[in-house]
Design an enzyme around this catalytic site. Structure first.
Site, PDB file in Angstrom:
ATOM      1  N   CYS A  52      38.850  49.233  81.858  1.00 47.53           N
ATOM      2  CA  CYS A  52      37.456  49.440  81.001  1.00 47.53           C
ATOM      3  C   CYS A  52      37.194  48.285  80.244  1.00 47.53           C
ATOM      4  O   CYS A  52      36.344  47.729  80.249  1.00 47.53           O
ATOM      5  CB  CYS A  52      37.631  50.897  80.347  1.00 47.53           C
ATOM      6  SG  CYS A  52      38.998  51.277  79.532  1.00 47.53           S
ATOM      7  N   HIS A 106      34.627  50.709  73.368  1.00 43.52           N
ATOM      8  CA  HIS A 106      36.114  50.077  73.380  1.00 43.52           C
ATOM      9  C   HIS A 106      36.150  48.859  73.467  1.00 43.52           C
ATOM     10  O   HIS A 106      37.120  48.278  74.298  1.00 43.52           O
ATOM     11  CB  HIS A 106      36.298  50.882  75.002  1.00 43.52           C
ATOM     12  CG  HIS A 106      37.876  51.380  74.890  1.00 43.52           C
ATOM     13  ND1 HIS A 106      38.345  51.894  76.081  1.00 43.52           N
ATOM     14  CD2 HIS A 106      38.818  51.398  73.941  1.00 43.52           C
ATOM     15  CE1 HIS A 106      39.599  52.264  75.812  1.00 43.52           C
ATOM     16  NE2 HIS A 106      40.052  51.614  74.544  1.00 43.52           N
ATOM     17  N   ASP A 254      32.756  50.791  85.620  1.00 37.60           N
ATOM     18  CA  ASP A 254      33.418  49.643  84.981  1.00 37.60           C
ATOM     19  C   ASP A 254      34.756  49.034  85.788  1.00 37.60           C
ATOM     20  O   ASP A 254      35.195  48.177  85.501  1.00 37.60           O
ATOM     21  CB  ASP A 254      33.886  49.941  83.660  1.00 37.60           C
ATOM     22  CG  ASP A 254      34.645  51.396  83.676  1.00 37.60           C
ATOM     23  OD1 ASP A 254      34.734  52.025  84.709  1.00 37.60           O
ATOM     24  OD2 ASP A 254      35.336  51.358  82.513  1.00 37.60           O
ATOM     25  N   LYS A 289      41.843  52.201  90.824  1.00 38.80           N
ATOM     26  CA  LYS A 289      41.727  51.557  89.151  1.00 38.80           C
ATOM     27  C   LYS A 289      43.405  51.006  88.791  1.00 38.80           C
ATOM     28  O   LYS A 289      44.357  51.670  89.231  1.00 38.80           O
ATOM     29  CB  LYS A 289      41.342  52.706  88.200  1.00 38.80           C
ATOM     30  CG  LYS A 289      41.543  52.547  86.805  1.00 38.80           C
ATOM     31  CD  LYS A 289      41.115  53.541  85.822  1.00 38.80           C
ATOM     32  CE  LYS A 289      41.121  53.319  84.491  1.00 38.80           C
ATOM     33  NZ  LYS A 289      40.888  54.332  83.515  1.00 38.80           N
TER      34      LYS A 289
END
Length: 438
Positions: A52, A106, A254, A289
């Protein structure tokens, strides 16, 4: 268009995989995204970072995340951007745009590192990362309480996806200037929780012979469909206020999806949590991911501008760093030092299908642990350093699933891409904050 400038709506999903949208064959219902894809331009090879924070840094600055230090190449609660560092938001603001962020920041999880210091007039959502959809808390610890409006911590009732969309709609409908609205949803990041009405949508479906996996996927599907509905509410707002034809809409994720998560991952968040043995899909791509295979770094991506773009698909590779120069140039706000950015202006490709710069290379630095480079159809992955047995080379045109490692068959291409990585690494840390010792 106010003052001849288009509005820009940038929607970012969190952990939504390549195979999690109906227009890529998913069983998940995503009618609003399907409609945007059908009437817009799909970027078939849009590459991001495998987590992210690095992707968000790339989107908003035009630089590879490693330029901001090692901590920027993984999820970061420490500040990523130097004070007053130019962002897409600050460029557009200087050009007369109203700027708002609704959702997950973030890039520094304290108010003094928040989005209002980097070009956003208005901000709302999580200063930190993904949050529990109902209590709006990040992981247990220093940054747990994170829900804010313009850096003031607040308490609210409601589901996070609906709150984000509703706040963005109210902001959009009260603009008089051209605007940039950045909507980084926290869906479909864990914890995965959707309201009953959305769970009911999948109640009578069966996706897995294992009851726990089947139940887990239904929750994930409901969470994704709820986000799709929230995106639909943004579209309705544009129609209702007569701004649809004046607005460029970008949708992306993302990073790739995760296939599942144990309880010891989800219970880092306050409140009642559970394991999720089956979540998203990146099929037919390899990986997920946190990996540099395309399942981790290639995401569903759409650009839709109702009055300006003809439907189509672009197959030339682009990456997250390209959004700052592309959208800033489109808005007439390109900075003088745009040539120093890692990203390229790809609007001609998006609008006209005009491919250029075929020899362009792309670069990944993931936690200063895994590295990658991509040029033309070739992709090199260097895992856990640069030992010969950790190198992988793939021809993505012929082998999009990355099954055939050609690193020993193509030593010249391997060495060329290794040189790309080594040259790019020399430029990492050039924008690292002096107060971050990481």
């Amino acid at each position: 268009m106010q003052n001849g400038k288009p509005n820009i709506l940038y929607i970012l999903a969190d952990d939504l995989g390549w195979g999690d949208v109906r227009f890529h064959g998913s069983p998940i219902r995503t009618p609003n995204l399907d409609q945007l894809a059908e009437t817009g331009v799909e970027l078939d090879r849009h590459h991001v970072c495998p987590m992210c924070t690095p992707t968000r840094a790339s989107i908003l600055t035009g630089y590879y995340p490693g330029r901001f230090g090692k901590h920027a190449t993984s999820p970061a609660n420490l500040p990523v951007l130097p004070e007053k560092f130019p962002t897409l938001a600050s460029m557009l603001k200087a050009g007369g745009y109203d700027t708002g962020l609704f959702g997950k920041w973030h890039l520094g999880s304290k108010a003094e590192w928040g989005p209002n210091h980097y070009g956003f007039d208005y901000s709302y959502g999580s200063l930190a990362g993904g949050v529990d959809p109902y209590n709006h808390c990040y992981k247990k610890g220093e940054y747990c309480v994170t829900w804010h409006r313009n850096h003031e911590l607040i308490e609210e009732r409601g589901h996070v996806t609906d709150l984000i969309a509703d706040e963005a709609v109210r902001w959009i409908e009260n603009r008089e200037n051209p605007w940039f609205c950045y909507v980084p949803f926290t869906a479909v990041h864990i914890p995965v929780k959707a309201p009953f009405d959305w769970l009911e949508l999948y109640e009578y479906e069966k996706y897995d012979s294992d009851p726990k996996r089947d139940r887990s996927f239904k929750k994930y599907a409901a969470y994704a469909s709820q986000m799709d509905h929230a995106i639909g509410s943004l579209m309705e707002s544009l129609e209702r206020t007569g701004q649809r034809e004046n607005t460029v809409i970008v949708f992306a994720s993302d990073n790739g999806a995760i296939s599942g998560t144990p309880l010891h991952a989800s219970d880092m968040y306050p409140g009642w949590q559970e394991e999720y043995p089956r979540l998203g899909s990146n099929g037919p791509l390899r990986g997920q991911k946190c990996q540099l295979y395309d399942g981790g770094v290639r995401t569903p991506t759409i650009v839709n501008w109702h009055s300006q773009l003809d439907p189509g698909k672009r197959t030339q590779a682009v990456c997250a760093t390209d959004w700052t120069p592309t959208l800033a140039h489109l808005a007439g706000c390109m900075p003088e030092k745009a040539g120093e950015l890692d990203g390229k202006d790809v609007w001609d490709l998006i609008a006209n299908g005009k491919e250029s710069d075929h020899d362009r290379a792309m670069y990944w630095n993931f936690k200063e642990y895994d590295f990658g480079a991509y040029r033309n159809q070739w992709k090199l992955i260097a895992q856990r350093g640069f030992a010969p047995d950790q190198l992988e080379l793939y021809n993505l045109d012929e082998d999009p699933q990355e099954n055939r490692n050609l690193v020993h068959d193509k030593p010249d291409i391997r060495d060329q891409l290794l040189e790309v990585i080594h040259e790019e690494r020399k430029k990492d840390d050039i924008h690292k904050r002096k107060d971050v010792n990481y």
